[in-house]
Design a protein around this motif. Sequence first.
Motif, PDB file in Angstrom:
ATOM      1  N   ASP A 574       0.838  -1.250  -0.232  1.00  0.00           N
ATOM      2  CA  ASP A 574      -0.075   0.171   0.102  1.00  0.00           C
ATOM      3  C   ASP A 574       0.718   1.146  -0.164  1.00  0.00           C
ATOM      4  OD1 ASP A 574      -2.132  -1.457   0.033  1.00  0.00           O
ATOM      5  OD2 ASP A 574      -2.466  -1.577   2.302  1.00  0.00           O
ATOM      6  N   ASP A 575       0.449   2.170  -0.589  1.00  0.00           N
ATOM      7  CA  ASP A 575       0.989   3.623  -0.668  1.00  0.00           C
ATOM      8  C   ASP A 575       2.455   3.596  -0.942  1.00  0.00           C
ATOM      9  OD1 ASP A 575      -1.442   4.440   0.402  1.00  0.00           O
ATOM     10  OD2 ASP A 575      -0.739   4.093   2.466  1.00  0.00           O
ATOM     11  N   GLY A 576       2.786   2.743  -1.768  1.00  0.00           N
ATOM     12  CA  GLY A 576       4.121   2.571  -2.296  1.00  0.00           C
ATOM     13  C   GLY A 576       5.001   2.183  -1.617  1.00  0.00           C
ATOM     14  N   PHE A 577       4.929   1.564  -0.239  1.00  0.00           N
ATOM     15  CA  PHE A 577       5.500   0.792   0.774  1.00  0.00           C
ATOM     16  C   PHE A 577       5.199  -0.612   0.781  1.00  0.00           C
ATOM     17  CE2 PHE A 577       5.216   5.192   2.205  1.00  0.00           C
ATOM     18  CZ  PHE A 577       6.539   5.609   2.636  1.00  0.00           C
ATOM     19  N   THR A 578       6.397  -1.194   0.929  1.00  0.00           N
ATOM     20  CA  THR A 578       6.089  -2.569   1.002  1.00  0.00           C
ATOM     21  C   THR A 578       6.014  -3.256   2.472  1.00  0.00           C
ATOM     22  OG1 THR A 578       7.041  -3.202  -0.953  1.00  0.00           O
ATOM     23  CG2 THR A 578       6.999  -5.207   0.452  1.00  0.00           C
ATOM     24  N   TYR A 579       4.996  -3.873   2.875  1.00  0.00           N
ATOM     25  CA  TYR A 579       4.842  -4.293   4.247  1.00  0.00           C
ATOM     26  C   TYR A 579       5.330  -5.862   4.300  1.00  0.00           C
ATOM     27  CZ  TYR A 579       2.691   0.169   5.211  1.00  0.00           C
ATOM     28  OH  TYR A 579       2.643   1.529   5.290  1.00  0.00           O
ATOM     29  N   ALA A 580       6.159  -6.243   5.033  1.00  0.00           N
ATOM     30  CA  ALA A 580       6.572  -7.458   4.828  1.00  0.00           C
ATOM     31  C   ALA A 580       6.981  -8.260   6.268  1.00  0.00           C
ATOM     32  CB  ALA A 580       7.619  -8.041   3.619  1.00  0.00           C
ATOM     33  N   HIS A 581       7.055  -9.440   6.529  1.00  0.00           N
ATOM     34  CA  HIS A 581       7.510  -9.862   7.740  1.00  0.00           C
ATOM     35  C   HIS A 581       8.385 -11.214   7.207  1.00  0.00           C
ATOM     36  CE1 HIS A 581       8.131 -10.332  11.844  1.00  0.00           C
ATOM     37  NE2 HIS A 581       7.679 -11.537  11.731  1.00  0.00           N
ATOM     38  N   ALA A 582       9.421 -11.822   7.993  1.00  0.00           N
ATOM     39  CA  ALA A 582      10.277 -12.779   7.760  1.00  0.00           C
ATOM     40  C   ALA A 582       9.434 -14.107   7.315  1.00  0.00           C
ATOM     41  CB  ALA A 582      11.153 -13.071   9.197  1.00  0.00           C
ATOM     42  N   PRO A 583       9.629 -14.420   6.187  1.00  0.00           N
ATOM     43  CA  PRO A 583       8.734 -15.441   5.577  1.00  0.00           C
ATOM     44  C   PRO A 583       8.962 -16.926   6.390  1.00  0.00           C
ATOM     45  CG  PRO A 583      10.377 -15.180   4.187  1.00  0.00           C
ATOM     46  CD  PRO A 583      10.325 -14.040   5.145  1.00  0.00           C
ATOM     47  N   GLU A 584      10.188 -17.309   7.129  1.00  0.00           N
ATOM     48  CA  GLU A 584      10.406 -18.496   7.742  1.00  0.00           C
ATOM     49  C   GLU A 584       9.775 -18.281   9.341  1.00  0.00           C
ATOM     50  OE1 GLU A 584      13.953 -15.658   8.591  1.00  0.00           O
ATOM     51  OE2 GLU A 584      12.554 -16.013   7.203  1.00  0.00           O
ATOM     52  N   HIS A 585       9.202 -17.401   9.890  1.00  0.00           N
ATOM     53  CA  HIS A 585       8.829 -17.261  10.986  1.00  0.00           C
ATOM     54  C   HIS A 585       7.364 -17.929  11.538  1.00  0.00           C
ATOM     55  CE1 HIS A 585      11.276 -13.535  12.666  1.00  0.00           C
ATOM     56  NE2 HIS A 585      11.889 -14.468  12.314  1.00  0.00           N
ATOM     57  N   ALA A 586       7.384 -18.412  12.659  1.00  0.00           N
ATOM     58  CA  ALA A 586       6.245 -19.175  12.939  1.00  0.00           C
ATOM     59  C   ALA A 586       5.287 -18.044  14.003  1.00  0.00           C
ATOM     60  CB  ALA A 586       6.352 -20.191  13.748  1.00  0.00           C
ATOM     61  N   PHE A 587       3.887 -18.325  13.798  1.00  0.00           N
ATOM     62  CA  PHE A 587       3.128 -17.330  14.653  1.00  0.00           C
ATOM     63  C   PHE A 587       2.265 -18.344  15.591  1.00  0.00           C
ATOM     64  CE2 PHE A 587       4.235 -14.656  10.993  1.00  0.00           C
ATOM     65  CZ  PHE A 587       4.078 -13.260  11.454  1.00  0.00           C
ATOM     66  N   LEU A 588       2.133 -17.750  16.821  1.00  0.00           N
ATOM     67  CA  LEU A 588       1.295 -18.208  17.728  1.00  0.00           C
ATOM     68  C   LEU A 588      -0.307 -17.629  17.355  1.00  0.00           C
ATOM     69  CD1 LEU A 588       3.091 -17.123  21.247  1.00  0.00           C
ATOM     70  CD2 LEU A 588       2.911 -19.648  20.200  1.00  0.00           C
ATOM     71  N   ALA A 589      -1.187 -18.657  17.479  1.00  0.00           N
ATOM     72  CA  ALA A 589      -2.546 -18.222  17.227  1.00  0.00           C
ATOM     73  C   ALA A 589      -3.289 -18.346  18.400  1.00  0.00           C
ATOM     74  CB  ALA A 589      -3.128 -19.464  16.212  1.00  0.00           C
ATOM     75  N   TYR A 590      -3.912 -17.136  18.868  1.00  0.00           N
ATOM     76  CA  TYR A 590      -4.711 -17.074  19.812  1.00  0.00           C
ATOM     77  C   TYR A 590      -6.146 -16.922  19.636  1.00  0.00           C
ATOM     78  CZ  TYR A 590      -0.544 -15.757  22.591  1.00  0.00           C
ATOM     79  OH  TYR A 590       0.806 -16.085  23.167  1.00  0.00           O
ATOM     80  N   ARG A 591      -7.165 -17.906  20.225  1.00  0.00           N
ATOM     81  CA  ARG A 591      -8.387 -17.801  19.703  1.00  0.00           C
ATOM     82  C   ARG A 591      -9.342 -16.642  20.690  1.00  0.00           C
ATOM     83  NH1 ARG A 591     -10.527 -21.809  16.518  1.00  0.00           N
ATOM     84  NH2 ARG A 591     -12.603 -21.402  16.787  1.00  0.00           N
ATOM     85  N   ALA A 592     -10.136 -16.149  20.226  1.00  0.00           N
ATOM     86  CA  ALA A 592     -10.902 -15.130  21.264  1.00  0.00           C
ATOM     87  C   ALA A 592     -12.155 -15.408  21.300  1.00  0.00           C
ATOM     88  CB  ALA A 592     -10.958 -13.733  20.569  1.00  0.00           C
ATOM     89  N   ASP A 593     -12.771 -16.903  20.998  1.00  0.00           N
ATOM     90  CA  ASP A 593     -14.011 -16.995  21.101  1.00  0.00           C
ATOM     91  C   ASP A 593     -14.621 -17.784  22.498  1.00  0.00           C
ATOM     92  OD1 ASP A 593     -12.619 -19.265  20.158  1.00  0.00           O
ATOM     93  OD2 ASP A 593     -13.932 -20.017  18.872  1.00  0.00           O
ATOM     94  N   GLN A 594     -13.411 -18.240  23.240  1.00  0.00           N
ATOM     95  CA  GLN A 594     -13.366 -18.811  24.494  1.00  0.00           C
ATOM     96  C   GLN A 594     -12.236 -18.371  25.489  1.00  0.00           C
ATOM     97  OE1 GLN A 594     -13.867 -23.020  24.727  1.00  0.00           O
ATOM     98  NE2 GLN A 594     -15.211 -23.132  23.018  1.00  0.00           N
ATOM     99  N   PRO A 595     -12.624 -18.414  26.680  1.00  0.00           N
ATOM    100  CA  PRO A 595     -11.586 -17.924  27.592  1.00  0.00           C
ATOM    101  C   PRO A 595     -10.449 -18.886  27.863  1.00  0.00           C
ATOM    102  CG  PRO A 595     -13.518 -18.710  28.826  1.00  0.00           C
ATOM    103  CD  PRO A 595     -13.856 -18.616  27.301  1.00  0.00           C
ATOM    104  N   SER A 596      -9.294 -18.262  28.181  1.00  0.00           N
ATOM    105  CA  SER A 596      -8.094 -19.368  27.918  1.00  0.00           C
ATOM    106  C   SER A 596      -8.164 -20.155  29.402  1.00  0.00           C
ATOM    107  CB  SER A 596      -6.996 -18.611  28.350  1.00  0.00           C
ATOM    108  OG  SER A 596      -5.798 -19.251  28.360  1.00  0.00           O
ATOM    109  N   SER A 597      -7.735 -21.404  28.986  1.00  0.00           N
ATOM    110  CA  SER A 597      -7.669 -22.507  29.967  1.00  0.00           C
ATOM    111  C   SER A 597      -6.364 -22.764  30.603  1.00  0.00           C
ATOM    112  CB  SER A 597      -8.247 -23.848  29.585  1.00  0.00           C
ATOM    113  OG  SER A 597      -7.563 -24.404  28.499  1.00  0.00           O
ATOM    114  N   ALA A 598      -5.333 -21.898  30.218  1.00  0.00           N
ATOM    115  CA  ALA A 598      -3.952 -22.077  30.453  1.00  0.00           C
ATOM    116  C   ALA A 598      -3.775 -21.870  31.965  1.00  0.00           C
ATOM    117  CB  ALA A 598      -2.979 -20.978  29.704  1.00  0.00           C
TER     118      ALA A 598
END
Length: 598
Positions: A574-598
């Motif tokens: 967008d706007d002539g800028f390239t927004y990117a992130h390291a392609p080899e990284h992993a991501f934590l996925a947090y769901r918001a549809d139920q409270p955490s049981s951690a």
Amino acid sequence: MSASPPSWNAMSEDDQKALLDWFQTYIQDCPFSNRVMLVATQILCVLPGTAVASSDAGASSSASASSAAAGASSSTAAEADPTLPEGAKAEIRAESFLALQGIISAEETDARDALIDALAERVEEVEDRLDVVLEPGTAIPVQDASVTILTSTSATTGTELPLREVAAREGHVSLITFATALSPIALGTVHGLVQFVAKAAAEWDGKVDVVCVWLDDQFKPAELAEQIESNGWAIDGLTHVWAGPDGPQSDLAEAFAVTRMPLCFLTDTQGRLAWQGVSGALDFGVEIAALLDGSEALLETWKTQFHAFSVAAIEDAADCGCCGDEEAAAPKTESAPACDAPKWMDAAPTEDVRVAKLCDMFKAASAAELAFDSFISQVATLVSADGVTHDARVSVAGEFPSSAKAELDSAMAAMTDIAGCRIDTAQITMFATAAPLDVAAACSACAKPSAVEGSDEPAFTCVHCAGSSEPITLCAKCYWTTAPHDPSHTFVATLRGRTQLHSMRHGNGTLLPENPADTDDVVEGMHVTVQCDGCAVNPLALVRYKCAHCEDYDLCADCHASWAASADGVISTDDGFTYAHAPEHAFLAYRADQPSSA
């Protein structure tokens, strides 16, 4: 044309002393004479991992550091030291700088500017680290400044009103908070403010004005109002207003001396400023109740703190900085005698000795096979109207598993002997050892491939269940079906053939279970205090993707999908800028549809 003044590093010792003497004389006539000082700081740092520094050739190491000190943030390295463990390498960096530190009132900015101009005639690059606050006990400024109502129980959205009609009204206590939708910290503060008002407003009998002033120049009022509504922040007792299109540069922001957000102001029933600071530094419930009862205790305390601020206060805070010991740094009483540990200035009085000791500390850590991030010496000269004082400390930084505590304690003891004083360990963190993550090839729910190499659909591996008798890996389709596994567990999303697990924050393909409630607030399926670093959207709907490699990087579901679909990790252009992130990284996925049981 007159010649440019020299830099601090280019000055001779005599010229440096002359400058400090001049400052001490000049500051005597300033209205903030007891609250502002000039600090000359030298930092020496040994950074493991690149070129090798020799401590045996102390003079050459010092010369290297000295030459590096000729320019801020410069670095150098010496020849290999054969006494270092095989493969051990390090880099010496040196930096020196001048900075103004202290606190001034908004009414003293002209005198501050004159001081900065006078310094600029004598030396280059003096950092301005002065905190600007409003004078305690004064009326809030620019009460006629126009604000736009975003949400309110007493005014129509979009209405423009003077600030005095929503804040600091006669006989009312006011709590004014400046925030921006671009700051996750500010969003978290507003969310906490909403919860506080929802619980406390009934006790105020309409005598407290709580106002959130949004300093955003990238959003229109309607967009901000929509976000406030969707976050559940439009409640009785809390008025949201917009300061106008100039945002942080608006007259309102400048009058309140807002240089960072969030920032809160509390006024008494007479409209006088009784306190300012960050949320969490004050119990608003207790203090508002006291102000409603006519108490002036908060105002008098803040006045005392403001006018009594001095170099001595900073010296007290810095005292025992080399110790890294809470007991040693505690206030000195008859039952808690002054710390008698040797100071870094006494143990290492010259630059070459400091460099040599840092390098020897690095050797000791390398011999113990502990990977510290840095070994740092900091020496400061503090000049004020009261005189010249010195502060010095030596510190180390690093992140280690709890299983290495014994080795770390042993290495710290050896390094303390080398340093000749206690070492500041505030930048050392310990983390518990986690079970290794095993991304199964087959989905635990449907037995189909959990992910296909080259596909933009990740596999989801449960962090909470790693190392258990029933480890869980789900394909993308099953992850989005709540039945197969508890969606409140933290999952790590990986792309087959692309994600590198070994470089996650805790390393070695392990990751601790994280509780989403520890890092963001969830309201009706939305992560309301988290902002997407790809598109800046807030709140994040349903799932939050948090990078497992970076300290603070989050993506919404749409941006994560775009990132996963790009082999180069490009999110958008967008706007002539390239927004990117390291392609080899992993991501934590947090769901918001139920409270955490951690």
